[in-house]
Design a protein around this motif. Structure first.
Motif, PDB file in Angstrom:
ATOM      1  N   PRO A 129       0.840  -1.205   0.000  1.00 55.81           N
ATOM      2  CA  PRO A 129       0.000   0.000   0.000  1.00 55.81           C
ATOM      3  C   PRO A 129       0.870   1.247   0.000  1.00 55.81           C
ATOM      4  CG  PRO A 129      -0.669  -1.553   1.722  1.00 55.81           C
ATOM      5  CD  PRO A 129       0.639  -2.040   1.175  1.00 55.81           C
ATOM      6  N   LEU A 130       0.324   2.307  -0.551  1.00 51.51           N
ATOM      7  CA  LEU A 130       1.015   3.589  -0.478  1.00 51.51           C
ATOM      8  C   LEU A 130       1.179   3.993   0.979  1.00 51.51           C
ATOM      9  CD1 LEU A 130      -0.811   5.624  -3.287  1.00 51.51           C
ATOM     10  CD2 LEU A 130       1.385   4.440  -3.437  1.00 51.51           C
ATOM     11  N   LEU A 131       2.290   4.635   1.276  1.00 46.23           N
ATOM     12  CA  LEU A 131       2.530   5.163   2.615  1.00 46.23           C
ATOM     13  C   LEU A 131       2.256   6.658   2.582  1.00 46.23           C
ATOM     14  CD1 LEU A 131       5.883   3.310   3.418  1.00 46.23           C
ATOM     15  CD2 LEU A 131       3.593   2.703   4.206  1.00 46.23           C
ATOM     16  N   ARG A 132       1.394   7.131   3.483  1.00 40.14           N
ATOM     17  CA  ARG A 132       1.035   8.545   3.511  1.00 40.14           C
ATOM     18  C   ARG A 132       1.270   9.109   4.905  1.00 40.14           C
ATOM     19  NH1 ARG A 132      -3.049   6.254   0.257  1.00 40.14           N
ATOM     20  NH2 ARG A 132      -3.112   7.128  -1.865  1.00 40.14           N
ATOM     21  N   VAL A 133       1.965  10.213   4.948  1.00 38.71           N
ATOM     22  CA  VAL A 133       2.167  10.951   6.193  1.00 38.71           C
ATOM     23  C   VAL A 133       1.838  12.399   5.883  1.00 38.71           C
ATOM     24  CG1 VAL A 133       3.754  11.523   8.061  1.00 38.71           C
ATOM     25  CG2 VAL A 133       4.011   9.347   6.848  1.00 38.71           C
ATOM     26  N   GLY A 134       0.645  12.823   6.270  1.00 39.15           N
ATOM     27  CA  GLY A 134       0.182  14.147   5.876  1.00 39.15           C
ATOM     28  C   GLY A 134       0.080  14.229   4.368  1.00 39.15           C
ATOM     29  N   THR A 135       0.692  15.230   3.773  1.00 40.35           N
ATOM     30  CA  THR A 135       0.649  15.394   2.316  1.00 40.35           C
ATOM     31  C   THR A 135       1.848  14.763   1.623  1.00 40.35           C
ATOM     32  OG1 THR A 135       1.697  17.576   2.485  1.00 40.35           O
ATOM     33  CG2 THR A 135      -0.712  17.511   2.488  1.00 40.35           C
ATOM     34  N   ARG A 142       6.861   1.760  -6.998  1.00 46.01           N
ATOM     35  CA  ARG A 142       7.337   2.617  -8.094  1.00 46.01           C
ATOM     36  C   ARG A 142       8.523   3.482  -7.685  1.00 46.01           C
ATOM     37  NH1 ARG A 142       1.781   2.419  -8.608  1.00 46.01           N
ATOM     38  NH2 ARG A 142       1.026   1.714 -10.655  1.00 46.01           N
ATOM     39  N   HIS A 143       8.881   3.401  -6.418  1.00 49.98           N
ATOM     40  CA  HIS A 143      10.012   4.194  -5.903  1.00 49.98           C
ATOM     41  C   HIS A 143       9.770   5.679  -6.173  1.00 49.98           C
ATOM     42  CE1 HIS A 143      14.197   5.283  -4.974  1.00 49.98           C
ATOM     43  NE2 HIS A 143      14.264   4.102  -4.389  1.00 49.98           N
ATOM     44  N   GLU A 144       8.565   6.143  -5.794  1.00 47.58           N
ATOM     45  CA  GLU A 144       8.181   7.532  -6.029  1.00 47.58           C
ATOM     46  C   GLU A 144       7.773   8.204  -4.718  1.00 47.58           C
ATOM     47  OE1 GLU A 144       6.372   6.904 -10.551  1.00 47.58           O
ATOM     48  OE2 GLU A 144       5.013   7.181  -8.844  1.00 47.58           O
ATOM     49  N   VAL A 145       8.109   9.465  -4.604  1.00 43.88           N
ATOM     50  CA  VAL A 145       7.716  10.279  -3.455  1.00 43.88           C
ATOM     51  C   VAL A 145       7.077  11.556  -3.982  1.00 43.88           C
ATOM     52  CG1 VAL A 145       8.487  11.535  -1.401  1.00 43.88           C
ATOM     53  CG2 VAL A 145       9.617   9.399  -2.051  1.00 43.88           C
ATOM     54  N   THR A 146       5.944  11.930  -3.395  1.00 42.64           N
ATOM     55  CA  THR A 146       5.337  13.212  -3.724  1.00 42.64           C
ATOM     56  C   THR A 146       5.054  13.973  -2.437  1.00 42.64           C
ATOM     57  OG1 THR A 146       3.073  12.326  -3.709  1.00 42.64           O
ATOM     58  CG2 THR A 146       4.236  12.320  -5.820  1.00 42.64           C
ATOM     59  N   VAL A 147       5.130  15.292  -2.524  1.00 41.49           N
ATOM     60  CA  VAL A 147       4.756  16.180  -1.429  1.00 41.49           C
ATOM     61  C   VAL A 147       3.798  17.206  -2.002  1.00 41.49           C
ATOM     62  CG1 VAL A 147       5.539  17.899   0.233  1.00 41.49           C
ATOM     63  CG2 VAL A 147       6.915  15.857  -0.167  1.00 41.49           C
ATOM     64  N   ASP A 148       2.593  17.273  -1.424  1.00 36.79           N
ATOM     65  CA  ASP A 148       1.545  18.154  -1.945  1.00 36.79           C
ATOM     66  C   ASP A 148       1.288  17.867  -3.420  1.00 36.79           C
ATOM     67  OD1 ASP A 148       1.284  19.514   0.534  1.00 36.79           O
ATOM     68  OD2 ASP A 148       3.001  20.763   0.037  1.00 36.79           O
ATOM     69  N   GLY A 149       1.402  16.587  -3.797  1.00 36.01           N
ATOM     70  CA  GLY A 149       1.134  16.185  -5.170  1.00 36.01           C
ATOM     71  C   GLY A 149       2.277  16.399  -6.138  1.00 36.01           C
ATOM     72  N   LYS A 150       3.377  16.982  -5.682  1.00 36.06           N
ATOM     73  CA  LYS A 150       4.516  17.255  -6.558  1.00 36.06           C
ATOM     74  C   LYS A 150       5.584  16.185  -6.369  1.00 36.06           C
ATOM     75  CE  LYS A 150       3.733  22.246  -6.263  1.00 36.06           C
ATOM     76  NZ  LYS A 150       4.314  23.564  -5.837  1.00 36.06           N
ATOM     77  N   PRO A 151       6.121  15.641  -7.465  1.00 33.83           N
ATOM     78  CA  PRO A 151       7.140  14.579  -7.345  1.00 33.83           C
ATOM     79  C   PRO A 151       8.444  15.099  -6.754  1.00 33.83           C
ATOM     80  CG  PRO A 151       6.901  15.275  -9.637  1.00 33.83           C
ATOM     81  CD  PRO A 151       5.808  15.966  -8.871  1.00 33.83           C
TER      82      PRO A 151
END
Length: 236
Positions: A129-135, A142-151
């Motif tokens: 599952p995706l890991l979410r901590v706030g935004t 996929r080895h991807e990180v986004t903050v406020d929807g921005k990669p």
């Protein structure tokens, strides 16, 4: 756990020793003797692991690592005769996943290889599952990180550090605990490596890196990852 491994080492005796031990564990091995050849070989047939000496002719190992990190998340194990902390931290900062200092025992090197290959195989398992901590959202598959929807672009070491903490929001991790998740037990490396990763991550995920609201320092203990919205929204 048979794998395709490229060894970039200009010392013929060292290269042959590493080759023999890797082939004894049933890996297929390509040996190259300079940095330019290492880049060409990795681009031609991407391996499962690159064993990379820092002191290479034509293009040195640090530059090879820096260039490859712009192109791939290939695991990189550095071999180095440089024992100063700054040199070792520079290698990690450029994206190396682990390193072994010379002189080293072949058994230690093989243990490091097995550890890195296990991490690679775990990363290739079915989606978590995706890991979410706030935004902040982290996708382990996929080895991807986004903050406020921005990669956000992260090195493999930075990604693993975030992944460990994102799986346990608000839990405080000591530097030693984080170091074990990143590199396993190493009698050479110091916990300052964690501080380097944290500093770089704050530049990427924090609105104001010098006043972090997500990746927090717990003085005298270590670090924790929090949702952070209230602190950031309330910051002046």
């Amino acid at each position: 756990m048979c794998a395709h491994i490229v060894v970039a080492e200009d010392d013929e005796k060292q290269a042959e020793l590493v080759r023999r031990y890797l082939e004894r564990e049933q890996h297929s091995v390509i040996v190259v003797s300079d940095g330019r050849a290492a880049l060409d070989e990795v681009r031609r047939t991407p391996p499962d692991l690159l064993v990379l000496d820092i002191m290479l002719p034509k293009v040195d190992g640090l530059d090879v690592c820096r260039i490859l990190r712009q192109e791939t998340d290939l695991p990189v194990l550095m071999l180095t005769a440089r024992s100063t902390e700054d040199d070792l931290l520079l290698g990690l900062d450029l994206g190396a996943d682990d390193y072994v200092t010379k002189p080293y025992s072949p058994r230690e090197l093989m243990a490091r290889v097995r550890t890195l290959l296990r991490r690679t195989r775990v990363a290739a398992t079915p989606p978590d599952p995706l890991l979410r901590v706030g935004t902040l959202t982290l996708d382990p598959v996929r080895h991807e990180v986004t903050v406020d929807g921005k990669p956000i672009e992260c090195t493999p070491g930075e990604f693993r550090l975030l992944e460990v903490m994102a799986a346990h929001p608000d839990r405080v991790f000591t530097r030693g605990q984080l170091l074990e998740h990143l590199h396993g037990f190493d009698r050479y490396i110091t916990t300052r490596a964690i501080d380097v990763h944290v500093m770089n991550l704050r530049k990427k995920i924090e609105t104001r890196p010098r006043k972090p609201a997500r990746l927090m320092t717990v003085y005298g203990v270590g670090y924790k990852l929090t949702a952070g919205e209230e602190r950031q929204n309330g910051a002046s």
